[in-house]
Design a protein around this motif. Structure first.
Motif, PDB file in Angstrom:
ATOM      1  N   GLY A 321       0.828  -1.207   0.000  1.00 29.20           N
ATOM      2  CA  GLY A 321       0.000   0.000   0.000  1.00 29.20           C
ATOM      3  C   GLY A 321       0.856   1.248   0.000  1.00 29.20           C
ATOM      4  N   SER A 322       0.337   2.333  -0.565  1.00 29.27           N
ATOM      5  CA  SER A 322       1.092   3.585  -0.647  1.00 29.27           C
ATOM      6  C   SER A 322       1.346   4.186   0.731  1.00 29.27           C
ATOM      7  N   GLY A 323       0.528   3.814   1.718  1.00 30.22           N
ATOM      8  CA  GLY A 323       0.700   4.335   3.067  1.00 30.22           C
ATOM      9  C   GLY A 323       1.920   3.803   3.777  1.00 30.22           C
ATOM     10  N   MET A 324       2.618   2.814   3.183  1.00 30.28           N
ATOM     11  CA  MET A 324       3.820   2.267   3.796  1.00 30.28           C
ATOM     12  C   MET A 324       5.070   3.060   3.427  1.00 30.28           C
ATOM     13  N   VAL A 325       5.010   3.778   2.310  1.00 27.13           N
ATOM     14  CA  VAL A 325       6.203   4.434   1.760  1.00 27.13           C
ATOM     15  C   VAL A 325       6.703   5.526   2.703  1.00 27.13           C
ATOM     16  N   GLY A 326       7.948   5.401   3.105  1.00 27.30           N
ATOM     17  CA  GLY A 326       8.597   6.423   3.925  1.00 27.30           C
ATOM     18  C   GLY A 326       8.142   6.477   5.361  1.00 27.30           C
ATOM     19  N   ILE A 327       7.310   5.528   5.787  1.00 24.84           N
ATOM     20  CA  ILE A 327       6.806   5.518   7.167  1.00 24.84           C
ATOM     21  C   ILE A 327       7.567   4.445   7.960  1.00 24.84           C
ATOM     22  N   PRO A 328       8.352   4.834   8.955  1.00 32.35           N
ATOM     23  CA  PRO A 328       9.082   3.839   9.752  1.00 32.35           C
ATOM     24  C   PRO A 328       8.135   2.994  10.596  1.00 32.35           C
ATOM     25  N   GLY A 329       8.530   1.738  10.850  1.00 32.32           N
ATOM     26  CA  GLY A 329       7.812   0.905  11.808  1.00 32.32           C
ATOM     27  C   GLY A 329       6.872  -0.130  11.235  1.00 32.32           C
ATOM     28  N   PHE A 330       6.579  -0.086   9.926  1.00 32.98           N
ATOM     29  CA  PHE A 330       5.657  -1.066   9.362  1.00 32.98           C
ATOM     30  C   PHE A 330       6.224  -2.484   9.470  1.00 32.98           C
ATOM     31  N   SER A 331       7.503  -2.647   9.110  1.00 36.08           N
ATOM     32  CA  SER A 331       8.128  -3.977   9.174  1.00 36.08           C
ATOM     33  C   SER A 331       8.164  -4.472  10.610  1.00 36.08           C
ATOM     34  N   LYS A 332       8.498  -3.572  11.529  1.00 39.25           N
ATOM     35  CA  LYS A 332       8.559  -3.952  12.946  1.00 39.25           C
ATOM     36  C   LYS A 332       7.208  -4.478  13.424  1.00 39.25           C
ATOM     37  N   ARG A 333       6.147  -3.772  13.113  1.00 45.36           N
ATOM     38  CA  ARG A 333       4.809  -4.192  13.538  1.00 45.36           C
ATOM     39  C   ARG A 333       4.417  -5.528  12.909  1.00 45.36           C
ATOM     40  N   LEU A 334       4.793  -5.699  11.638  1.00 39.52           N
ATOM     41  CA  LEU A 334       4.467  -6.938  10.926  1.00 39.52           C
ATOM     42  C   LEU A 334       5.147  -8.132  11.593  1.00 39.52           C
ATOM     43  N   SER A 352      12.614  -1.799  -2.932  1.00 42.58           N
ATOM     44  CA  SER A 352      13.261  -0.583  -2.424  1.00 42.58           C
ATOM     45  C   SER A 352      12.295   0.602  -2.392  1.00 42.58           C
ATOM     46  N   SER A 353      11.186   0.499  -3.123  1.00 50.01           N
ATOM     47  CA  SER A 353      10.176   1.560  -3.099  1.00 50.01           C
ATOM     48  C   SER A 353       9.408   1.588  -1.776  1.00 50.01           C
ATOM     49  N   GLU A 354       9.578   0.527  -0.984  1.00 43.44           N
ATOM     50  CA  GLU A 354       8.887   0.375   0.299  1.00 43.44           C
ATOM     51  C   GLU A 354       7.371   0.259   0.142  1.00 43.44           C
TER      52      GLU A 354
END
Length: 476
Positions: A321-334, A352-354
């Motif tokens: 989703g576009s809401g993941m781009v440049g936002i820290p913490g998504f991988s951690k929460r997953l 790499s586009s996140e």
């Protein structure tokens, strides 16, 4: 001194036990520590009896009879007279003790980790006792040692953590005082802090052997199984696969992780630290070279790819989703969400586009992972910042492994080119910075084709496989 471990079908019949006796006899000039697993199928039967008892089904009694039959048949074919009577009596008493434990489980309708560890420990207790008696009957100076007196663990009963400081001291003290030529030990079992039986989890007998090998700093650890070492690919799927004569610790662990079931990676850590070689040998074909696992392979061995392996029953989950781009913490929460559900991650890849992150997990964990992740990211999904988790089933991971791949250009190109030419679609790719492993997710139906074509590409010394089609009318 050396440590030998015999497991699985190596101790599956009286004929195989006779092979074990021959192998041990051939090393008569050496002090040997022999670690044995339960007889073939017994551990599974013990687990089955525990599950049946926990739901108050009396069928566990017939399962015990099956276990008794396996042991009595082996005793009948190896012993006679007073020796046979003594062993029959020992097995009967042990299985009576087991029945008492199962009866208790049945009464309370609950199988605790403590009870499960006690129940599954009987397999190794019985096999080690019988094999030690067989060695003595064949004139070999042997003694049975209960591993529970030497290896100490925490109280995590079914997957215990070893207290190496105490265990190593116990092992060293025992073998300083004991000079018997052969010591037979049950693998898999230990004792917890409370003095109760614990077990070492998956690959437990290999782990036991590695613990003794490291504590005693032996010359070599021999693991005797029913195959002649590790193969360049699964010989059941790739007929041209051949045994690998020598391989590094890292290569062996990579191949084992990806389905080569000869060893279980965590179990070899004790010997890896001490740089003790591991030799995988075939109990049924002791003259075969097998596979030698060492810290470094021979300098003359320049093959970039040592083996090809795969994991079946993989599900690919994608969070995007576009809401993941440049936002820290998504991988951690997953990953925290997956960890809370005790879901092991087999493969990770992220653009790499996140914009998306893709993870491979076991099929059995797919449903609970989707529920947990959709719940954890419910706010972002409602706001359309990310999409609900995408699930893809019926997949497998295929991997090529080799220490030398990093010094050879074009390995990944040859791998993906081969798969492409043979119409094998790749769903995801992962490669570590060490370049010892290149993995790809493909459809499960394409695994056999992928393994064979990749094997043909990277192991050209073998015969090339041709598929010949003849068409025509009448006699062609």
């Amino acid at each position: 001194m050396k440590v030998l471990k015999f497991g699985g079908t190596s101790v599956g019949s009286s004929q195989n036990i006779k092979k074990i006796i021959e192998i041990i006899s051939s090393n008569h000039n050496e002090t040997q520590v022999v670690v044995v697993s339960a007889f073939a199928k017994v551990t599974n039967l013990l687990l089955e009896s525990a599950q049946l008892a926990s739901i108050k089904k009396s069928a566990y009694i017939s399962v015990i009879e099956g276990i008794k039959s396996i042991h009595f048949n082996i005793i009948l074919e190896l012993f006679s007279g007073e020796e046979k009577e003594e062993l029959d009596s020992y097995v009967n008493q042990k299985l009576k003790d087991l029945s008492d434990v199962l009866h208790g489980v049945s009464l309370i309708r609950e199988l605790s980790a403590k009870s499960e560890a006690t129940i599954v420990s009987y397999g190794e207790q019985l096999s080690s006792y019988i094999i030690n008696k067989a060695l003595l009957a064949n004139g070999i100076s042997s003694v049975r040692v209960d591993t529970r007196t030497l290896i100490k663990t925490n109280n995590n009963y079914t997957s215990a953590t070893v207290n190496f400081e105490v265990s190593n001291q116990n092992i060293q003290n025992y073998f300083k005082a004991n000079k018997t030529q052969v010591s037979v030990l049950p693998g898999f079992i230990a004792t917890g802090e409370s003095g109760e039986t614990t077990v070492l989890g998956r690959g437990g007998s290999d782990y036991t052997a590695a613990i003794f090998a490291a504590a005693l700093e032996v010359e070599i650890l021999e693991i005797w199984t029913d195959v002649s070492g590790m193969y360049t690919a699964n010989p059941k799927l790739v007929k041209q696969a051949t045994p690998i004569e020598q391989i590094s610790y890292e290569e062996a662990m990579e191949l084992s992780h990806f389905g080569a079931k000869v060893i279980y990676p965590p179990t070899i850590h004790p010997v890896l630290r001490k740089e003790i070689p591991i030799h995988i040998k075939n109990t049924l074909k002791p003259d075969d070279k097998g596979t030698l696992i060492t810290k470094h392979t021979s300098e003359s061995d320049t093959k970039p790819v040592k083996g090809i392996s795969h994991i079946d029953h993989v599900t690919l989950i994608t969070l995007e989703g576009s809401g993941m781009v440049g936002i820290p913490g998504f991988s951690k929460r997953l990953f925290e969400t997956l960890a809370s559900e005790k879901t092991n991650v087999k493969l990770i890849t992220q653009a790499s586009s996140e914009h998306s992150i893709c993870i491979g997990i076991d099929d059995s964990n797919a449903s609970k992972a989707k529920i947990a992740i959709d719940s954890a990211f419910e706010f972002e999904i409602l706001k359309n910042r990310i999409k609900p988790l995408i699930i893809e089933n019926n997949l497998s991971i295929i991997a090529i492994v080799g220490d030398q791949m990093k010094s050879h250009q074009g390995i990944s190109g040859r791998m993906f080119g081969t798969l492409g030419k043979n119409n094998v679609n790749i769903r995801a790719i992962a490669q570590g910075a060490s370049e010892k492993n290149i993995s790809a997710v493909i459809a499960a139906k394409d695994v056999k084709k992928a393994l064979n074509t990749l094997h043909e590409t990277f192991f050209k010394d073998n015969n090339k496989q041709l598929n010949l089609y003849i068409t025509g009318v009448g006699n062609v």
